[in-house]
Design an enzyme around this catalytic site. Structure first.
Site, PDB file in Angstrom:
ATOM      1  N   GLN A  93      -7.403  -4.014   8.558  1.00  0.00           N
ATOM      2  CA  GLN A  93      -6.753  -2.941   9.311  1.00  0.00           C
ATOM      3  C   GLN A  93      -5.455  -3.518   9.870  1.00  0.00           C
ATOM      4  O   GLN A  93      -5.374  -4.726  10.128  1.00  0.00           O
ATOM      5  CB  GLN A  93      -7.687  -2.524  10.453  1.00  0.00           C
ATOM      6  CG  GLN A  93      -7.148  -1.485  11.399  1.00  0.00           C
ATOM      7  CD  GLN A  93      -6.876  -0.171  10.699  1.00  0.00           C
ATOM      8  OE1 GLN A  93      -5.891  -0.069   9.976  1.00  0.00           O
ATOM      9  NE2 GLN A  93      -7.729   0.811  10.911  1.00  0.00           N
TER      10      GLN A  93
ATOM     11  N   ALA B  90      -9.013  11.701   2.756  1.00  0.00           N
ATOM     12  CA  ALA B  90     -10.219  11.651   3.587  1.00  0.00           C
ATOM     13  C   ALA B  90     -11.313  12.491   2.940  1.00  0.00           C
ATOM     14  O   ALA B  90     -11.064  13.599   2.477  1.00  0.00           O
ATOM     15  CB  ALA B  90      -9.914  12.170   4.983  1.00  0.00           C
TER      16      ALA B  90
ATOM     17  N   THR C  66      -3.896   4.921  -1.474  1.00  0.00           N
ATOM     18  CA  THR C  66      -4.912   5.483  -0.572  1.00  0.00           C
ATOM     19  C   THR C  66      -5.612   6.691  -1.203  1.00  0.00           C
ATOM     20  O   THR C  66      -5.159   7.270  -2.193  1.00  0.00           O
ATOM     21  CB  THR C  66      -4.304   5.903   0.783  1.00  0.00           C
ATOM     22  OG1 THR C  66      -3.367   6.939   0.539  1.00  0.00           O
ATOM     23  CG2 THR C  66      -3.629   4.739   1.474  1.00  0.00           C
TER      24      THR C  66
ATOM     25  N   GLY D 292     -14.973   5.434   4.566  1.00  0.00           N
ATOM     26  CA  GLY D 292     -14.173   6.584   4.986  1.00  0.00           C
ATOM     27  C   GLY D 292     -14.626   7.104   6.329  1.00  0.00           C
ATOM     28  O   GLY D 292     -15.729   6.801   6.791  1.00  0.00           O
TER      29      GLY D 292
ATOM     30  N   GLN E  77       6.170   6.950  15.387  1.00  0.00           N
ATOM     31  CA  GLN E  77       5.237   6.349  14.418  1.00  0.00           C
ATOM     32  C   GLN E  77       4.223   5.446  15.128  1.00  0.00           C
ATOM     33  O   GLN E  77       3.047   5.407  14.754  1.00  0.00           O
ATOM     34  CB  GLN E  77       6.035   5.536  13.389  1.00  0.00           C
ATOM     35  CG  GLN E  77       5.168   4.944  12.280  1.00  0.00           C
ATOM     36  CD  GLN E  77       5.865   3.770  11.586  1.00  0.00           C
ATOM     37  OE1 GLN E  77       7.059   3.516  11.795  1.00  0.00           O
ATOM     38  NE2 GLN E  77       5.128   3.057  10.765  1.00  0.00           N
TER      39      GLN E  77
ATOM     40  N   GLU F 262       0.853  -1.193   0.000  1.00  0.00           N
ATOM     41  CA  GLU F 262       0.000   0.000   0.000  1.00  0.00           C
ATOM     42  C   GLU F 262       0.889   1.244   0.000  1.00  0.00           C
ATOM     43  O   GLU F 262       1.885   1.290   0.724  1.00  0.00           O
ATOM     44  CB  GLU F 262      -0.899  -0.022   1.240  1.00  0.00           C
ATOM     45  CG  GLU F 262      -1.819   1.188   1.323  1.00  0.00           C
ATOM     46  CD  GLU F 262      -2.936   0.995   2.339  1.00  0.00           C
ATOM     47  OE1 GLU F 262      -3.500  -0.112   2.425  1.00  0.00           O
ATOM     48  OE2 GLU F 262      -3.237   1.970   3.045  1.00  0.00           O
TER      49      GLU F 262
ATOM     50  N   HIS G 174      -8.012   3.092  -3.798  1.00  0.00           N
ATOM     51  CA  HIS G 174      -8.944   3.200  -2.677  1.00  0.00           C
ATOM     52  C   HIS G 174      -9.972   4.264  -3.068  1.00  0.00           C
ATOM     53  O   HIS G 174      -9.638   5.249  -3.732  1.00  0.00           O
ATOM     54  CB  HIS G 174      -8.237   3.651  -1.398  1.00  0.00           C
ATOM     55  CG  HIS G 174      -7.223   2.677  -0.878  1.00  0.00           C
ATOM     56  ND1 HIS G 174      -6.814   2.658   0.433  1.00  0.00           N
ATOM     57  CD2 HIS G 174      -6.522   1.689  -1.492  1.00  0.00           C
ATOM     58  CE1 HIS G 174      -5.912   1.700   0.609  1.00  0.00           C
ATOM     59  NE2 HIS G 174      -5.708   1.112  -0.543  1.00  0.00           N
TER      60      HIS G 174
ATOM     61  N   LYS H 174     -21.297  -6.907   3.256  1.00  0.00           N
ATOM     62  CA  LYS H 174     -20.399  -6.262   2.271  1.00  0.00           C
ATOM     63  C   LYS H 174     -19.892  -7.293   1.264  1.00  0.00           C
ATOM     64  O   LYS H 174     -19.832  -7.029   0.067  1.00  0.00           O
ATOM     65  CB  LYS H 174     -19.237  -5.593   3.033  1.00  0.00           C
ATOM     66  CG  LYS H 174     -18.360  -4.730   2.185  1.00  0.00           C
ATOM     67  CD  LYS H 174     -17.657  -3.617   2.974  1.00  0.00           C
ATOM     68  CE  LYS H 174     -16.722  -4.070   4.058  1.00  0.00           C
ATOM     69  NZ  LYS H 174     -16.071  -2.926   4.732  1.00  0.00           N
TER      70      LYS H 174
END
Ligand code: FAD
Length: 278
Positions: free
Chosen positions: A170, A43, A40, A100, A206, A9, A69, A159
């Site tokens: 995640q 937002a 990605t 989102g 991080q 990703e 995405h 879904k």
């Protein structure tokens, strides 16, 4: 051991002048031969053009399947159709369909009146309007809004039944959550290919940011890594890579072959992990 199905990703650069550097990063990542690279989405649907541009580079220049995405919380059906047209133009036909998070600019009124309430509605809409391959997100430690894991899994099932056959998780640091999650998903008959989301943590800072964004639990083993190496940048980087490698090895030993690496646009760290797990 099962064959490794590796995906990566990346995120698009914030500024247009950073695109050349982003392409260099992608050139490096492409040498790791991932099965796909996902990109990605800002937002609330901001900067969709950047996602399309990076996804196009991966698909057309690097000739690696790319996944865009796409979030729907801040978008109307017309907005989504516009992005779909842009994706079609550049030959990108794989989408990670997401709801989102609520963007900060949205008032309660706007949020309550949104055209797509949940990702499942986006999946159904894309299923009807396109022949894209559709993927979705899933949460081994439960999505933060869901009242229970059972409820979250029921919605996940909806879904997949709407047309989403591949689920990317995640990020998580404790594999036991993922194993329990897969067992529960199987028990209620969720049929999908699961990809385990793994993010290497290479600095103490991080970890703080990641945990506050994802809500993922930090096992003692990772907390110890930070406590031991957090003050030394090079040692911390190595220890973070080792932690991610041992997490992936354990997943593979449990028969899990789909690994989705959150590369954080860091080719060296990503390459070190990939060479260790292959
Ligand atoms: P949904 O599947 O819609 O679920 C959201 C919540 O609604 C869950 O609690 C679910 O249980 C509940 N729910 C679903 N259906 C119903 C129903 N019918 N009735 C009641 N409740 C329901 N965000 C970005 O902005 N950009 C990105 O690029 C991005 N990439 C991501 C990649 C991955 C792999 C993952 C896992 C997440 C990503 N996110 C991204 C974050 C994501 O947008 C947020 O986690 C968001 O809060 C949920 O999106 P979703 O598609 O999982 O939502």
């Amino acid at each position: 051991m099962n064959k490794l199905h590796l995906s990566l990703e990346v995120f698009p650069p914030k500024k247009q002048e950073d695109f050349p550097n982003a392409y260099t990063v992608l050139d490096s990542l492409s040498t790791l031969n991932p099965e796909f690279i996902s990109v990605t989405y800002g937002a609330g649907g901001s900067n969709s053009k950047k996602t399309v541009e990076i996804a196009s580079y991966i698909q057309n220049t690097l000739q690696i399947p790319s996944v865009a995405h796409l979030t729907c919380v801040g978008n109307t059906k017309q907005d989504i159709l516009k992005v779909v047209e842009e994706l079609k133009k550049v030959n990108v036909s794989r989408v990670l369909a997401l709801r989102g998070d609520r963007p900060s600019y949205m008032t309660d009124e706007q949020f309550n009146a949104r055209e797509f309430t949940y990702a499942t509605e986006l999946v159904s809409f894309l299923k009807e309007k396109t022949n894209f391959t559709l993927m979705g997100g899933c949460y081994p430690e439960k999505h933060f809004e869901a009242a229970s894991m059972e409820e979250d899994l029921q919605h996940l099932k909806e879904k997949t039944e709407a047309g989403c056959g591949i689920l990317i998780s995640q990020l998580f640091f404790d594999n036991d959550f993922f194993y329990r999650f897969l067992e529960k998903a199987d028990k209620i008959g969720i049929k999908a290919d699961f990809h385990a989301g793994i993010m290497p943590i290479t600095t103490a800072k991080q970890l703080g940011t990641t945990v506050s964004l994802s809500g993922s639990s930090v096992p003692k083993k990772l907390a110890d890594v930070i406590a031991t190496y957090g003050d030394n940048a090079e040692d911390m980087r190595k220890a973070g890579i080792d932690f991610a490698v041992s997490q992936i090895m354990d997943l593979q030993a449990h028969g899990i072959s789909g690994i989705h690496l959150y590369s954080m646009n860091k080719p060296k760290t990503t390459a070190a992990i990939v060479s260790a797990i292959r």
